[in-house]
Design an enzyme around this catalytic site. Structure first.
Site, PDB file in Angstrom:
ATOM      1  N   LYS A 122     -40.663  25.084  54.932  1.00 27.43           N
ATOM      2  CA  LYS A 122     -39.909  24.459  55.873  1.00 27.43           C
ATOM      3  C   LYS A 122     -40.884  23.856  56.771  1.00 27.43           C
ATOM      4  O   LYS A 122     -41.831  24.294  57.449  1.00 27.43           O
ATOM      5  CB  LYS A 122     -39.035  25.187  56.912  1.00 27.43           C
ATOM      6  CG  LYS A 122     -38.196  24.572  57.859  1.00 27.43           C
ATOM      7  CD  LYS A 122     -37.512  25.499  58.683  1.00 27.43           C
ATOM      8  CE  LYS A 122     -36.810  24.941  59.964  1.00 27.43           C
ATOM      9  NZ  LYS A 122     -35.959  25.699  60.862  1.00 27.43           N
ATOM     10  N   LYS A 128     -37.162  22.827  52.523  1.00 34.59           N
ATOM     11  CA  LYS A 128     -36.392  22.223  53.616  1.00 34.59           C
ATOM     12  C   LYS A 128     -37.522  21.037  54.347  1.00 34.59           C
ATOM     13  O   LYS A 128     -38.300  21.557  55.113  1.00 34.59           O
ATOM     14  CB  LYS A 128     -35.884  22.986  54.596  1.00 34.59           C
ATOM     15  CG  LYS A 128     -35.115  22.532  55.908  1.00 34.59           C
ATOM     16  CD  LYS A 128     -34.338  23.384  56.821  1.00 34.59           C
ATOM     17  CE  LYS A 128     -33.756  22.613  57.748  1.00 34.59           C
ATOM     18  NZ  LYS A 128     -33.161  23.671  58.839  1.00 34.59           N
TER      19      LYS A 128
END
Length: 336
Positions: free
Chosen positions: A206, A263
């Site tokens: 992320k 992400k």
């Protein structure tokens, strides 16, 4: 002008497989099947409510009644997973977030029990992070003296949070905080609580991205108008670093993740491909709020074709190697 009779002496003509719609569909390599799509949903602790999110056209925060209706529609479309994100009343937020995150009567456990009563063929996926519950909006506990995001005390709360949600009926927990060691601690906590079947979908890579703005608006952790977004670069990955992302993925696999995630998705297709080639676990990717809202905004200006851009963006993510895609477009695509 008459067409020329000239013909190239070609034994291979790739356009043969593109000459009509039927052939193109038969040889298509990537298909956006509904069961590969996960719909993120924003939820409120109200019996009935629907609040439009200005920065995310077509997406609303949902009360309990509306959530059940939405889940029934999604299940009928063949979608098999939804990711729940709460927006709680500001009076419930604290510096640590612990009170709201670990409360068995909190918004996510209450909704999970309600949904499980309906016995729908859909997995409930709960975000494990403190940002919706903290006054400051960080994903972890902040040292009041130094401003440091405290790793180990945060992990302790996240493990309690994961057990709380799983006991209420959440099928998958999805740690999105990027604290060191949290997957192993959460896995042990779930197993020790008799919840060994709870899936961990780890936000393994992320990045500290500029594409999260509309999401923070949706969960109520955005800055005041004119304010600056929180700097989360001490725990989220720097967008420049591929090898560092692979270290995080390897650690999450070693600690017991069942699914690893990248992400954002669209700006990090190279990372998705690297992760896909690196491991045998299912790979998820999150097409985040900024990606969604940019497509909407450009289409509203008439600069791009909305449906084509939407489908192309998701196809690229799937083509890069994502088995599962979290996208705010999921319901639309499954409906088309």
């Amino acid at each position: 002008m008459e067409p020329s009779s000239f013909s190239l002496p070609l034994s291979r003509r790739p356009r043969r497989l593109r000459q009509n719609q039927a052939t193109r569909e038969m040889v298509r390599e990537i298909r956006l099947a509904p069961e590969k799509l996960i719909q993120p949903l924003f939820v409120l602790d109200e019996e009935s409510a629907r609040e439009p999110i200005d920065s995310m056209p077509g997406i609303d925060r949902l009360g309990k009644k509306e959530l059940i209706e939405e889940l029934e529609q999604l299940a009928d479309l063949g979608i098999r997973g939804v990711a729940l994100f709460p927006k709680i009343d500001s009076s419930l937020k604290t510096e640590t977030g612990r009170e709201a995150a670990t409360n068995p009567e909190g918004i996510i456990p209450s909704l999970a029990r309600l949904v499980k009563e309906k016995d729908l063929p859909i997995n409930l996926i709960a975000d494990i992070a403190l940002d919706p519950y903290t006054l400051h909006g960080h994903d972890g506990i902040v040292d009041p003296a130094s401003g440091e995001i405290l790793n180990d005390p945060t992990v302790e709360v996240l493990a309690e949070m994961a057990v709380n949600y799983a006991e209420a009926g959440v099928d998958w927990v999805a740690p999105s905080d990027m604290m060191d060691g949290r997957i192993g601690v959460i896995r042990d906590a779930l197993d020790d609580s008799g919840l060994a079947n709870t899936v961990i979908m780890a936000y393994s890579a992320k990045f500290a991205s500029a594409y999260y703005g509309p999401f923070r608006d949706a969960v109520g952790s955005a800055p005041p108008i004119g304010g600056k977004y929180l700097d989360k670069s001490s725990y989220q990955l720097p967008p420049t670093n591929v090898r560092e992302a692979m270290v995080e993925v390897d650690l999450d696999i070693h600690e017991g993740a069942d699914i690893v995630m990248v992400k954002p998705a669209g700006p990090y297709l190279d990372i998705i491909r690297r992760v896909r080639e690196r491991c045998e676990l299912p790979v998820a990717a999150y097409q985040v709020s900024g990606e969604y809202s940019m497509i909407h905004a450009s289409a509203q200006k008439g600069w791009i074709d909305y449906k084509s851009a939407r489908n192309e963006s998701l196809t690229a993510i799937h083509r890069a190697g994502a088995d599962l895609i979290l996208s705010y477009f999921s319901k639309e695509v499954a409906s088309s």
